[in-house]
Scaffold this active site. Structure first.
Site, short mmCIF file in Angstrom:
data_model
loop_
_atom_site.label_atom_id
_atom_site.label_comp_id
_atom_site.label_asym_id
_atom_site.label_seq_id
_atom_site.Cartn_x
_atom_site.Cartn_y
_atom_site.Cartn_z
N ASP A 1 36.12 -55.32 -9.49
CA ASP A 1 37.39 -54.68 -9.89
C ASP A 1 38.49 -55.69 -10.20
O ASP A 1 39.68 -55.40 -10.03
CB ASP A 1 37.89 -53.70 -8.80
CG ASP A 1 36.83 -52.71 -8.38
OD1 ASP A 1 36.15 -52.20 -9.27
OD2 ASP A 1 36.68 -52.47 -7.17
N GLN A 31 30.48 -56.14 -10.93
CA GLN A 31 30.82 -56.43 -9.52
C GLN A 31 31.46 -57.82 -9.42
O GLN A 31 32.14 -58.21 -10.36
CB GLN A 31 29.61 -56.29 -8.60
CG GLN A 31 29.13 -54.85 -8.40
CD GLN A 31 28.22 -54.36 -9.51
OE1 GLN A 31 27.29 -55.04 -9.89
NE2 GLN A 31 28.47 -53.18 -10.01
N GLY A 88 32.38 -50.00 -13.15
CA GLY A 88 33.24 -49.16 -13.97
C GLY A 88 34.26 -50.04 -14.63
O GLY A 88 35.09 -50.63 -13.95
N HIS A 89 34.15 -50.21 -15.93
CA HIS A 89 35.10 -51.06 -16.65
C HIS A 89 36.03 -50.18 -17.48
O HIS A 89 35.58 -49.37 -18.28
CB HIS A 89 34.36 -52.03 -17.57
CG HIS A 89 33.63 -53.10 -16.83
ND1 HIS A 89 32.80 -54.01 -17.42
CD2 HIS A 89 33.62 -53.40 -15.52
CE1 HIS A 89 32.30 -54.82 -16.50
NE2 HIS A 89 32.78 -54.47 -15.33
N LYS A 112 37.71 -57.34 -15.18
CA LYS A 112 36.80 -58.01 -16.13
C LYS A 112 36.72 -57.24 -17.45
O LYS A 112 36.58 -57.84 -18.50
CB LYS A 112 35.39 -58.13 -15.54
CG LYS A 112 35.31 -59.00 -14.31
CD LYS A 112 33.90 -59.07 -13.76
CE LYS A 112 33.40 -57.75 -13.19
NZ LYS A 112 34.12 -57.24 -12.02
#
Ligand code: IMP
Length: 436
Positions: free
Chosen positions: A13, A224, A40-41, A16
């Site tokens: 988080d 991650q 989750g991006h 990225k």
């Protein structure tokens, strides 16, 4: 420049998604190499807000090839949902998206085991995302996994499901008192996924080799972060894949000589979601303020993230184990208005001072962080695009981060929008200009 790897330097988080989105415009190929839909991006563009769990965010640019390497654990149902979402928003994917035939598939029983195991662990739970990640990698290592290529061969697929369910159903029923699965229902569902994804399934290692041969820029998008890596993270409070830069090679089938730079993304403070040690965690109103101002809620599970001060022990370790060549510091603007800032430079435990990351979980759980205190800045840095425009104290804070981490800063993010960024050097820029 050939291959650039972008990794998280903390517990995921770090932002990225935004950095990869920014760099993707100068890349030819974007690759995911580990993890699955536990990631989750979030990317905010003129077309709206996009949350990707599997598809590399580079897909938003026309003409970029986006691939999922052999190291990614694929949830085909979720992936098809993401492809449909892109189509609905007018983004044509076509042949620009490929999945490695060697990538392992997340099956419904992986999700069931993930959830049941967490529940059974009680206070010792890891706080997983419940997406079946751990059990899917367990099957991969136990050599009973189902790979994307198997979805294209009905006989092989059926036989593997049949064989696996004998053990899995017994395990689910006896140990977790949970319901089992039938071969037919899984087979029908997964065979249909295979047919839908058939045009995208390829030999990704070969595709990447050809891209390098043509002199193209390949961007590897880590999911991650370093401290969630199965080897180098705060084990066992980690994910089940190699989220460090080394995973880019084993998770996509390229040799290490193709990697020319590694960019580590770090927040200007620290967050963690899920259980596990977090030495600089703040259980006070400053932590609450960081959470609210930084909108620290997970893109995958919606869980509130734990917040704390920037930890240079973690960051220096990330520089070492990833071979970072530069840093991207995100969410600097979230620190605006903090009267005082702290940077952790070591841990104290039972009279001993640790300057390097301890592997012993007990030390990490019980230690006291050693802090340097820095004056904060009152000015609003949101949306700044020039380093010069930053408050002097912010520049000093960043210079100290460079000094303590032993790594230079290339990019500073000052807001959630694409343009809210200070690019000192673009690691993918062929001209190697340095802006100030
Ligand atoms: P899993 O990857 O779902 O097995 O979860 C293992 C640990 O990694 C848990 O603490 C999760 O909260 C954490 N985790 C997994 N993916 C992410 C991510 O993308 N960002 C932050 N934490 C993550």
């Amino acid at each position: 420049m050939a291959g650039l790897v972008v990794v998280g330097s903390q517990w995921g988080d770090e932002g990225k998604g935004k950095i990869v989105d920014l760099l993707a415009k100068d890349a030819d190929v974007v690759v995911r190499y580990q993890g699955g839909s536990n990631a989750g991006h979030t990317v905010i563009t003129g077309k709206g807000t996009f949350i990707f769990h599997l598809i590399p965010s580079g897909i938003l640019y026309r003409g970029k090839l986006c691939v999922l390497g052999n190291g990614v654990a694929i949830d085909p149902g979720g992936l098809i949902g993401e492809l449909d979402g892109l189509k609905k928003n007018g983004i044509a994917v076509g042949k620009r998206f490929l999945i490695c035939q060697r990538a392992h598939v997340i099956m419904p029983y992986h999700k069931a085991i993930d959830k049941a195991a967490e529940q059974a662990k009680g206070a010792r739970r890891i706080g997983t995302t419940g997406r079946g990640i751990g059990p899917a990698y367990v099957d991969k290592m136990a050599r009973v996994g189902i790979r994307m290529g198997d979805l294209l061969n009905p006989d092989v697929l059926k036989q593997k499901i049949q064989e696996n369910l004998v053990e899995i159903n017994a395990f689910l029923r006896r140990i977790y008192k949970a319901k089992g699965f039938t071969v037919e229902s899984i087979f029908k569902e997964y065979q249909a996924y295979g047919e839908r994804l058939r045009p995208h399934i390829a030999d990704v290692s070969l595709v990447l080799d050809k891209a390098f041969g043509r002199g193209q820029h390949v961007l590897f998008e880590g999911a991650q972060g370093t401290h969630l890596d199965v080897d180098f993270g705060t084990y066992p409070y980690v994910t089940s894949s190699s989220s460090c830069s080394g995973g880019a090679c084993t998770g996509s089938g390229v040799g290490p000589t193709n990697i020319s730079a590694v960019l580590g993304v770090t927040k200007a403070y620290t967050t963690r979601v899920g259980e596990g040690p977090f030495p600089t965690e703040l259980h006070n109103e400053i932590g609450e303020q960081l959470m609210q101002r930084g909108n620290e809620f997970g893109a995958t599970t919606g869980r509130a993230r734990r917040c704390g001060w920037l930890d240079l022990v973690l960051l220096r370790y990330a520089v070492r184990v990833n071979g970072l060549t530069s840093l991207a510091v995100t969410k600097l603007d979230v620190l605006d208005g903090c009267e005082e800032l702290k940077i952790c430079t070591g841990y104290r435990h039972e009279g001993k001072l640790y300057r390097e990351m301890p592997a012993d979980l007990k030390v990490l759980q019980e230690c006291q962080p050693v802090y340097e205190r820095w004056t904060g800045w009152a000015a609003d840095t949101t949306g700044l695009t020039s380093y010069r425009a930053l408050p002097t104290v912010a520049k000093r804070y960043l210079a100290r981060v460079e000094e303590l981490s032993t790594c230079r800063i290339d990019i500073i993010s000052t807001g959630s929008k694409r343009g809210d960024t200070i690019v000192i050097r673009n690691p993918l820029d062929r001209s190697k200009k340095r802006a100030k």
